[in-house]
Design a protein around this motif. Structure first.
Motif, PDB file in Angstrom:
ATOM      1  N   UNK A 104       0.836  -1.199   0.000  1.00 38.20           N
ATOM      2  CA  UNK A 104       0.000   0.000   0.000  1.00 38.20           C
ATOM      3  C   UNK A 104       0.871   1.250   0.000  1.00 38.20           C
ATOM      4  N   UNK A 105       0.307   2.362  -0.418  1.00 37.07           N
ATOM      5  CA  UNK A 105       1.053   3.617  -0.381  1.00 37.07           C
ATOM      6  C   UNK A 105       1.326   4.011   1.068  1.00 37.07           C
ATOM      7  N   UNK A 106       2.537   4.488   1.365  1.00 39.39           N
ATOM      8  CA  UNK A 106       2.775   5.025   2.709  1.00 39.39           C
ATOM      9  C   UNK A 106       1.838   6.195   2.988  1.00 39.39           C
ATOM     10  N   UNK A 107       1.485   6.375   4.231  1.00 42.30           N
ATOM     11  CA  UNK A 107       0.576   7.449   4.616  1.00 42.30           C
ATOM     12  C   UNK A 107       1.107   8.792   4.130  1.00 42.30           C
ATOM     13  N   UNK A 160      18.701   4.244  11.014  1.00 44.03           N
ATOM     14  CA  UNK A 160      19.052   3.123  11.888  1.00 44.03           C
ATOM     15  C   UNK A 160      20.443   3.276  12.493  1.00 44.03           C
ATOM     16  N   UNK A 161      20.928   4.511  12.524  1.00 45.76           N
ATOM     17  CA  UNK A 161      22.147   4.875  13.266  1.00 45.76           C
ATOM     18  C   UNK A 161      23.399   4.170  12.763  1.00 45.76           C
ATOM     19  N   UNK A 279       6.390   3.228   8.078  1.00 50.29           N
ATOM     20  CA  UNK A 279       6.011   4.210   9.102  1.00 50.29           C
ATOM     21  C   UNK A 279       6.894   5.458   9.091  1.00 50.29           C
ATOM     22  N   UNK A 280       8.180   5.272   8.804  1.00 52.85           N
ATOM     23  CA  UNK A 280       9.088   6.423   8.747  1.00 52.85           C
ATOM     24  C   UNK A 280       8.791   7.298   7.529  1.00 52.85           C
ATOM     25  N   UNK A 282       5.772   7.605   6.324  1.00 55.77           N
ATOM     26  CA  UNK A 282       4.540   8.285   6.711  1.00 55.77           C
ATOM     27  C   UNK A 282       4.786   9.472   7.632  1.00 55.77           C
ATOM     28  N   UNK A 283       5.844   9.385   8.460  1.00 52.78           N
ATOM     29  CA  UNK A 283       6.176  10.480   9.374  1.00 52.78           C
ATOM     30  C   UNK A 283       7.104  11.518   8.740  1.00 52.78           C
ATOM     31  N   UNK A 284       7.552  11.255   7.529  1.00 52.91           N
ATOM     32  CA  UNK A 284       8.442  12.196   6.856  1.00 52.91           C
ATOM     33  C   UNK A 284       9.898  12.078   7.255  1.00 52.91           C
ATOM     34  N   UNK A 285      10.260  11.041   8.023  1.00 51.97           N
ATOM     35  CA  UNK A 285      11.646  10.852   8.427  1.00 51.97           C
ATOM     36  C   UNK A 285      12.505  10.369   7.258  1.00 51.97           C
ATOM     37  N   UNK A 286      11.874   9.651   6.353  1.00 50.19           N
ATOM     38  CA  UNK A 286      12.489   9.182   5.117  1.00 50.19           C
ATOM     39  C   UNK A 286      11.584   9.653   3.988  1.00 50.19           C
TER      40      UNK A 286
END
Length: 323
Positions: A104-107, A160-161, A279-280, A282-286
């Motif tokens: 599915x498309x990320x949020x 992931x550091x 999820x990342x 969707x949150x704009x982290x990636x």
């Protein structure tokens, strides 16, 4: 349906038969956008044939809308907007693919951005975390850092550091990679990267699409117990391997390709992306990095641009162009 065919050394938008009846675990997509990859350039040149049973049409990733589902598919419904990792066939109005190779498309992302995700993030995840077996604190050397895979890998390393060092082909590309989260980098036109990477602390894992011309230098900067994961041969197929260094430093040389893996294996990679990366996103982290796009009937111009090595991130083709 319409699809891209190689016609007298050019890419032409022509009528082609639609993909046949669905298997029980397959879905049919109306393609909105297709991602362009260097593997497509190699296939066009006759150096990277599709796996047995795969479509001979170019294209390894798309986004689109599901228009038909096989009887065993439970996860998706008609009308769902998705992106898909393919074994071929993406430069077309329709594709059929196992449902395991669909996400599915990320949020918050639309169809255009989603087409820039499947191939590069699956390649980066597979080779960093599965083949390369990154451990906490491992340092990563990424060659071709401004490529589609490179820009995905930089962001995964940051998330992931894992500090990463990139090699690139221009100062502009280096600046872009540093902005994405690379710890340091090197313009390959300034000479060998050996001294710079050693001064940085060496590499515990190297992701390399170049191949032969970088092998000796890679071995010199790879730390004890380091892993060199080869994913391409842009710099040639044959080179000398220093077996003494390989033994004394317990280095591992790993060859890796994604395209020929089974639907089940690809499904495992995509499941990991859905759990750890979606999820990342969707949150704009990636975020997907799209350099530019062309209409599908201008695929020749798009591929020429990709071959010019000027792009940073993904080159896309608008098929229906929706989303």
């Amino acid at each position: 349906m319409q699809a891209i065919v190689v016609e007298e050394e050019r890419l032409a938008w022509r009528e082609r038969p639609s993909p046949g009846p669905l298997g029980r675990d397959e879905v049919r997509l109306r393609v909105a956008w297709a991602g362009m990859n260097r593997a497509d350039i190699m296939q066009r040149a006759g150096r990277y044939p599709p796996p047995p049973g795969a479509s001979g049409i170019l294209g390894l990733e798309v986004s689109g809308t599901i228009t038909e589902v096989g009887p065993d598919v439970e996860r998706y419904r008609l009308g769902d907007q998705v992106c898909a990792l393919l074994s071929g066939g993406g430069y077309a109005e329709e594709v059929v693919t196992p449902a395991q190779q669909v996400l599915p498309l990320p949020q918050g992302l639309g169809l255009r951005d989603a087409a820039a995700l499947p191939e590069v993030f699956a390649t980066a995840w597979l080779n960093l975390f599965m083949e390369g077996a990154l451990r906490p604190g491992d340092r990563v050397l990424l060659h071709a850092g401004a490529s589609g895979v490179g820009t995905a890998a930089i962001q995964l390393c940051k998330a992931f550091d894992h500090p990463c060092f990139v090699t690139v082909g221009s100062d502009d590309k280096l600046e872009a990679c540093l902005a994405l989260g690379a710890a340091s980098g090197w313009n390959r036109h300034q000479g060998s990267f050996i001294d710079a990477v050693k001064a940085w602390g060496g590499a515990d894992m190297i992701l390399d699409p170049v191949g032969a011309s970088y092998l000796a230098d890679n071995q010199q900067v790879l730390n004890v117990d380091g892993r060199l994961v080869m994913i391409g041969l842009m710099g040639g197929q044959r080179a000398e391997l220093d077996l003494g260094r390989l033994l004394m430093k317990r280095q591992r040389l790993i060859g890796s390709t994604l395209r020929a893996k089974s639907p089940q294996a690809k499904g495992m990679i995509l499941d990991a992306l859905h759990t750890h990366v979606w999820p990342r996103l969707g949150r704009g982290e990636i975020r997907p990095i799209v350099d530019r796009s062309w209409p599908i009937d201008q695929a020749d111009a798009a591929m020429a641009y990709l071959q010019s090595d000027a792009s940073i991130g993904k080159v896309l083709l608008a098929v229906s162009g929706e989303g």
